[in-house]
Design a protein around this motif. Structure first.
Motif, mmCIF file in Angstrom:
data_model
loop_
_atom_site.group_PDB
_atom_site.id
_atom_site.type_symbol
_atom_site.label_atom_id
_atom_site.label_comp_id
_atom_site.label_asym_id
_atom_site.label_seq_id
_atom_site.Cartn_x
_atom_site.Cartn_y
_atom_site.Cartn_z
ATOM 1 N N ARG A 96 0.836 -1.204 0.000
ATOM 2 C CA ARG A 96 0.000 0.000 0.000
ATOM 3 C C ARG A 96 0.870 1.254 0.000
ATOM 4 O O ARG A 96 0.617 2.210 -0.737
ATOM 5 C CB ARG A 96 -0.919 -0.008 1.224
ATOM 6 C CG ARG A 96 -1.956 1.114 1.218
ATOM 7 C CD ARG A 96 -2.805 1.095 2.474
ATOM 8 N NE ARG A 96 -3.505 -0.163 2.638
ATOM 9 C CZ ARG A 96 -3.279 -1.016 3.631
ATOM 10 N NH1 ARG A 96 -2.363 -0.755 4.546
ATOM 11 N NH2 ARG A 96 -3.969 -2.134 3.719
ATOM 12 N N SER A 97 1.918 1.237 0.825
ATOM 13 C CA SER A 97 2.813 2.390 0.894
ATOM 14 C C SER A 97 3.562 2.587 -0.420
ATOM 15 O O SER A 97 3.789 3.719 -0.855
ATOM 16 C CB SER A 97 3.821 2.207 2.038
ATOM 17 O OG SER A 97 3.169 2.158 3.288
ATOM 18 N N GLY B 207 5.550 5.192 4.678
ATOM 19 C CA GLY B 207 4.162 5.042 5.097
ATOM 20 C C GLY B 207 4.010 4.412 6.459
ATOM 21 O O GLY B 207 4.637 4.799 7.435
ATOM 22 N N VAL C 76 2.602 1.713 -3.527
ATOM 23 C CA VAL C 76 1.708 2.244 -4.561
ATOM 24 C C VAL C 76 1.362 3.703 -4.272
ATOM 25 O O VAL C 76 1.450 4.571 -5.152
ATOM 26 C CB VAL C 76 0.427 1.394 -4.654
ATOM 27 C CG1 VAL C 76 -0.567 2.037 -5.615
ATOM 28 C CG2 VAL C 76 0.759 -0.018 -5.108
ATOM 29 N N LEU C 77 0.974 3.975 -3.023
ATOM 30 C CA LEU C 77 0.592 5.338 -2.662
ATOM 31 C C LEU C 77 1.772 6.294 -2.799
ATOM 32 O O LEU C 77 1.629 7.415 -3.310
ATOM 33 C CB LEU C 77 0.057 5.364 -1.227
ATOM 34 C CG LEU C 77 -0.456 6.717 -0.714
ATOM 35 C CD1 LEU C 77 -1.615 7.202 -1.575
ATOM 36 C CD2 LEU C 77 -0.882 6.615 0.745
ATOM 37 N N GLY C 78 2.951 5.844 -2.356
ATOM 38 C CA GLY C 78 4.135 6.690 -2.454
ATOM 39 C C GLY C 78 4.493 7.004 -3.893
ATOM 40 O O GLY C 78 4.863 8.140 -4.222
ATOM 41 N N SER C 79 4.385 6.010 -4.768
ATOM 42 C CA SER C 79 4.698 6.228 -6.181
ATOM 43 C C SER C 79 3.713 7.198 -6.821
ATOM 44 O O SER C 79 4.100 8.076 -7.602
ATOM 45 C CB SER C 79 4.680 4.895 -6.935
ATOM 46 O OG SER C 79 5.709 4.048 -6.482
ATOM 47 N N VAL C 80 2.434 7.047 -6.489
ATOM 48 C CA VAL C 80 1.411 7.927 -7.065
ATOM 49 C C VAL C 80 1.598 9.366 -6.576
ATOM 50 O O VAL C 80 1.554 10.320 -7.371
ATOM 51 C CB VAL C 80 0.003 7.416 -6.714
ATOM 52 C CG1 VAL C 80 -1.058 8.441 -7.109
ATOM 53 C CG2 VAL C 80 -0.268 6.089 -7.404
ATOM 54 N N LEU C 81 1.818 9.533 -5.268
ATOM 55 C CA LEU C 81 2.004 10.882 -4.724
ATOM 56 C C LEU C 81 3.275 11.533 -5.270
ATOM 57 O O LEU C 81 3.303 12.741 -5.531
ATOM 58 C CB LEU C 81 2.056 10.827 -3.196
ATOM 59 C CG LEU C 81 0.747 10.449 -2.494
ATOM 60 C CD1 LEU C 81 0.954 10.372 -0.988
ATOM 61 C CD2 LEU C 81 -0.350 11.456 -2.827
#
Length: 208
Positions: free
Chosen positions: A61-62, A152, A64-69
């Protein structure tokens, strides 16, 4: 020749990006089945399995979220610079956001040719400004902000996240942005389980 190599590299990058989206789709769609299968095949106690799977979920989750942000932040920063030098900021900022997912080259795929174009057309000042902005500002977002964001809720330090990203991309390509941190995190969990299960043995070894 050079053109053939460039076409081959670009094809590989596009394939890696599509592969990453493909893997993410099935991971999200079949998440429950994958977890049930892992519970069945792993030769561990229920608590140990839960520790492994929980860590994998948090790190994935971290990641994917980190890459998107990071992509959004780089797109905004790049779009601002593009608008300043006279290019359509919204369009090229969006292109930079997508390019940030490409390993090795990243957003340089956008701002470097734009900088060269400005320099070759006589706008030395704006060309050097855009190149400097790309290296210092946009590049710093990728090198500094991405590991911090990807940390994250996981227990890995920023340094370990950074190393796992490098190793993952080196071994797996673009999808290594997710694979690398997960493998690293699971290794740490397995080591933690080992130290708990064999605590008495390890203490005896230290005392001998």
């Amino acid at each position: 020749n050079l053109s053939t190599k460039l076409v081959g590299d670009l094809t590989g990058l596009v394939f890696s990006f599509i592969l990453m989206l493909f893997v993410l789709f099935f991971l999200l769609r079949d998440h429950a089945k994958i977890v049930d299968t892992l519970h069945w095949v792993l030769p561990l106690s229920r608590s140990q399995e839960e520790a492994l799977l929980t860590e994998a979920k948090m790190v994935a989750r971290s990641a994917v979220l980190g890459s998107v942000l990071t992509a959004i932040a780089q797109g905004i920063a790049g779009g601002i610079a593009m608008a300043i030098v006279g290019f359509p900021g919204l369009f090229w900022g969006t292109m930079m956001a997508f390019a940030s997912f490409i390993p090795a080259v990243g957003t340089a795929l956008i701002w470097l040719p734009a900088s060269l174009y400005l320099i070759l057309t006589g706008d030395w000042g704006w060309g050097l400004f855009l190149a400097g902005w790309g290296v210092v500002v946009v590049g710093s977002i990728d090198n500094v902000l991405r590991p911090i964001l990807m940390q994250g809720s996981s227990n890995m330090s920023t340094l370990l996240i950074f190393l796992s990203l490098i190793g993952g991309i080196q071994l797996f390509g673009l999808i290594g942005v997710i694979y690398g941190p997960i493998i690293f995190a699971l290794t740490l969990v397995l080591l933690r389980i080992y130290t708990i299960e064999f605590k008495d043995f390890l203490e005896k070894q230290d005392n001998n």
